[in-house]
Design an enzyme around this catalytic site. Structure first.
Site, PDB file in Angstrom:
ATOM      1  N   LYS A  19      73.644  20.730  67.925  1.00 31.74           N
ATOM      2  CA  LYS A  19      73.793  22.191  67.866  1.00 31.74           C
ATOM      3  C   LYS A  19      75.235  22.612  67.577  1.00 31.74           C
ATOM      4  O   LYS A  19      75.881  23.296  68.368  1.00 31.74           O
ATOM      5  CB  LYS A  19      73.273  22.862  69.147  1.00 31.74           C
TER       6      LYS A  19
HETATM    7  O1  S5P Z   1      65.036  26.306  71.432  1.00 35.88           O
HETATM    8  C1  S5P Z   1      65.136  25.108  71.693  1.00 35.88           C
HETATM    9  C2  S5P Z   1      65.781  24.223  70.821  1.00 35.88           C
HETATM   10  C3  S5P Z   1      65.804  22.874  71.132  1.00 35.88           C
HETATM   11  S1  S5P Z   1      66.434  21.800  69.980  1.00 35.88           S
HETATM   12  N1  S5P Z   1      64.550  24.605  72.799  1.00 35.88           N
HETATM   13  C4  S5P Z   1      64.593  23.276  73.128  1.00 35.88           C
HETATM   14  O2  S5P Z   1      64.014  22.893  74.146  1.00 35.88           O
HETATM   15  N2  S5P Z   1      65.260  22.390  72.295  1.00 35.88           N
HETATM   16  C5  S5P Z   1      65.363  20.952  72.626  1.00 35.88           C
HETATM   17  O3  S5P Z   1      64.059  20.392  72.647  1.00 35.88           O
HETATM   18  C6  S5P Z   1      65.959  20.659  73.995  1.00 35.88           C
HETATM   19  O4  S5P Z   1      67.360  20.464  73.911  1.00 35.88           O
HETATM   20  C7  S5P Z   1      65.254  19.375  74.407  1.00 35.88           C
HETATM   21  O5  S5P Z   1      65.928  18.252  73.880  1.00 35.88           O
HETATM   22  C8  S5P Z   1      63.903  19.460  73.728  1.00 35.88           C
HETATM   23  C9  S5P Z   1      62.803  19.968  74.634  1.00 35.88           C
HETATM   24  O6  S5P Z   1      62.623  19.104  75.704  1.00 35.88           O
HETATM   25  P1  S5P Z   1      61.425  19.263  76.758  1.00 35.88           P
HETATM   26  O7  S5P Z   1      61.680  18.166  77.741  1.00 35.88           O
HETATM   27  O8  S5P Z   1      61.530  20.619  77.368  1.00 35.88           O
HETATM   28  O9  S5P Z   1      60.169  19.058  75.982  1.00 35.88           O
END
Ligand code: S5P
Length: 426
Positions: free
Chosen positions: A259
């Protein structure tokens, strides 16, 4: 269909390719009204005309179509005819599937009349015992929850014909390869169609051992592995070298979720320098649009001949996100101006209809709706079918599952099925 035509004094009829063509042909011969054919693709030889038939500017033409969903095919044809100065305001269709097409077309100044709507058709089938009550109800329920179609219009782009049709959601990954010259977008489309997966695992683990072991296990099921390399307690260049080997072995892309969000000169150094040397090993990186397009230019300046790309974070999954509609739109514009480096978007909605761009949607989990820290989850199907994601990003739903491989398979299967369904009906 002729009896239902919305007006009179049509000098021409035009069927929407392809099924509309034979219907228009029958109407044309029976009613003695000349017919036009609008090609789906411009001919590469001969007259190169898009529209065949004899006509004069200003003549009134009736559109003929078999089934409408969003109304895009009708609109595409109308657009071409209107460019040739024909007067086209009416369409007659056989079946209106009631996914918003009449409203969409009406907003474009086109009046549509159908012989039968899906609701009427279901009532007839029910009456004759050809469907049961459960099917009848589930179809009606499906109609009422799928009113969000929109018309896709032509837009100038760098594609061969100089015209890009905005139909991202309804096209297969395979057919989208030809829409872009961005090498990583092409590669990702290819991986997704060959491996039949649109799953990206967010490998948010804290040691190299965990990262490599998880990657080895989920590798066969993913198209992209997303990392937050700075959360590894024991990062070394050996870790990323091993990761690259696994990416080759299992055919996936590496996506460092860095990011980047600073001025061009700073991000160029962050990308190529420091301990991580991200540009050396990550195929893709995430970028915030906030700084303006200097951030993209800065990253691109550090690539030095490697095949690299970035994904613009245009809309976040977290509650209270500041990514407004205006911001999302501006990210779309930024991407259009940098198609050689921008592969797509991280987004929660269908930010763009442009088939060149790949939409990644995080915040996907089957068993939870939040994580207590602002993350908001939807199911793989909701992300792909309803919100228009191409790739789902799943972290803890897989990494914290008791059996991560079984979980990866499940997310993979659900997301790909939702994609296949989306492509088949839209
Ligand atoms: O808006 C966002 C963008 C990203 S890249 N929301 C997110 O959750 N992410 C990323 O996606 C976040 O940094 C993490 O690595 C992943 C979601 O992880 P989870 O464990 O919640 O599925």
């Amino acid at each position: 269909m002729w009896a239902k035509r919305p007006g009179n004094q049509y000098k021409l009829v035009c069927g929407v390719a392809y099924t509309g063509l034979p219907i228009a042909t029958v109407i044309s011969t029976k009613q003695g009204v000349p017919m036009l054919i609008r090609r789906k693709e411009r001919k590469g030889y001969g007259t190169k005309k898009m529209v065949e038939g004899n006509f004069e500017a200003g003549q009134k033409c009736l559109m003929i179509e078999d089934v409408i969903v969003s109304g895009s095919s009708v609109y595409e044809t109308v657009e071409t005819l209107q460019e040739l100065q024909l007067s086209v305001q009416d369409a007659v269709v056989f079946l209106d599937r009631q996914h918003g097409a009449t409203a969409n077309l009406s907003a474009m100044g086109i009046n549509v009349v159908s012989v039968v709507t899906m609701t009427e058709m279901m009532a007839i089938l029910l009456k004759h015992g050809l469907v049961d009550h459960t099917t009848h109800e589930s179809v009606l329920e499906f109609i009422s929850s799928h009113q969000d179609t929109s018309i896709v219009t032509k837009e100038k782009s760098s594609s061969k014909e100089g015209i890009q049709v905005m139909d991202r959601k309804k096209r297969s990954f395979k057919s989208r390869i030809a829409t872009t010259n961005q090498p990583l977008a092409r590669k990702l489309f290819e991986i997704m169609s060959i491996k039949k997966t649109n799953l990206c695992v967010a490998a948010d683990v804290t040691t190299s051992k965990e990262l490599l072991s998880l990657t080895e296990k989920v590798g066969p099921h993913i198209c992209v592995l997303k990392t937050h390399i700075d959360i590894l307690a024991d990062f070394s260049q050996d870790t990323v070298a091993a990761l690259k080997d696994l990416a080759v072995k299992h055919n996936f892309l590496i996506f460092e979720d860095r990011k980047f969000g600073d001025i061009g000169s700073t991000v160029a150094s962050q990308y190529s320098g420091g301990a991580y040397k991200i540009v050396d090993w990550a195929d893709l990186v995430t970028v915030h649009g906030l700084p303006g397009d200097g951030v993209i230019k800065g990253l691109a300046s550090a690539v030095n001949g490697r095949t690299r790309g970035c994904v613009l974070v245009s809309q976040m999954s977290s509650s209270g996100t500041l990514t407004s509609e205006e911001y999302i739109k501006s990210c779309g514009k930024m991407a259009e101006n940098h198609t050689s480096f921008v592969v797509g978007f991280v987004s929660q909605s269908s930010i763009s209809g442009d088939p060149r761009f790949i939409v990644f949607t995080p915040g996907v989990q089957l068993n939870k709706t939040t994580d207590g820290l602002g993350q908001q989850y939807v199911t793989p199907r909701a992300a792909v079918f309803e919100r228009g994601a191409d790739v789902i990003i799943v972290g803890r739903g897989i990494t914290q599952a008791s059996d991560p491989v079984a979980a990866a398979k499940k997310y993979r299967e659900e997301a790909f099925l939702a994609y296949e369904e989306r492509v088949s009906i839209q």
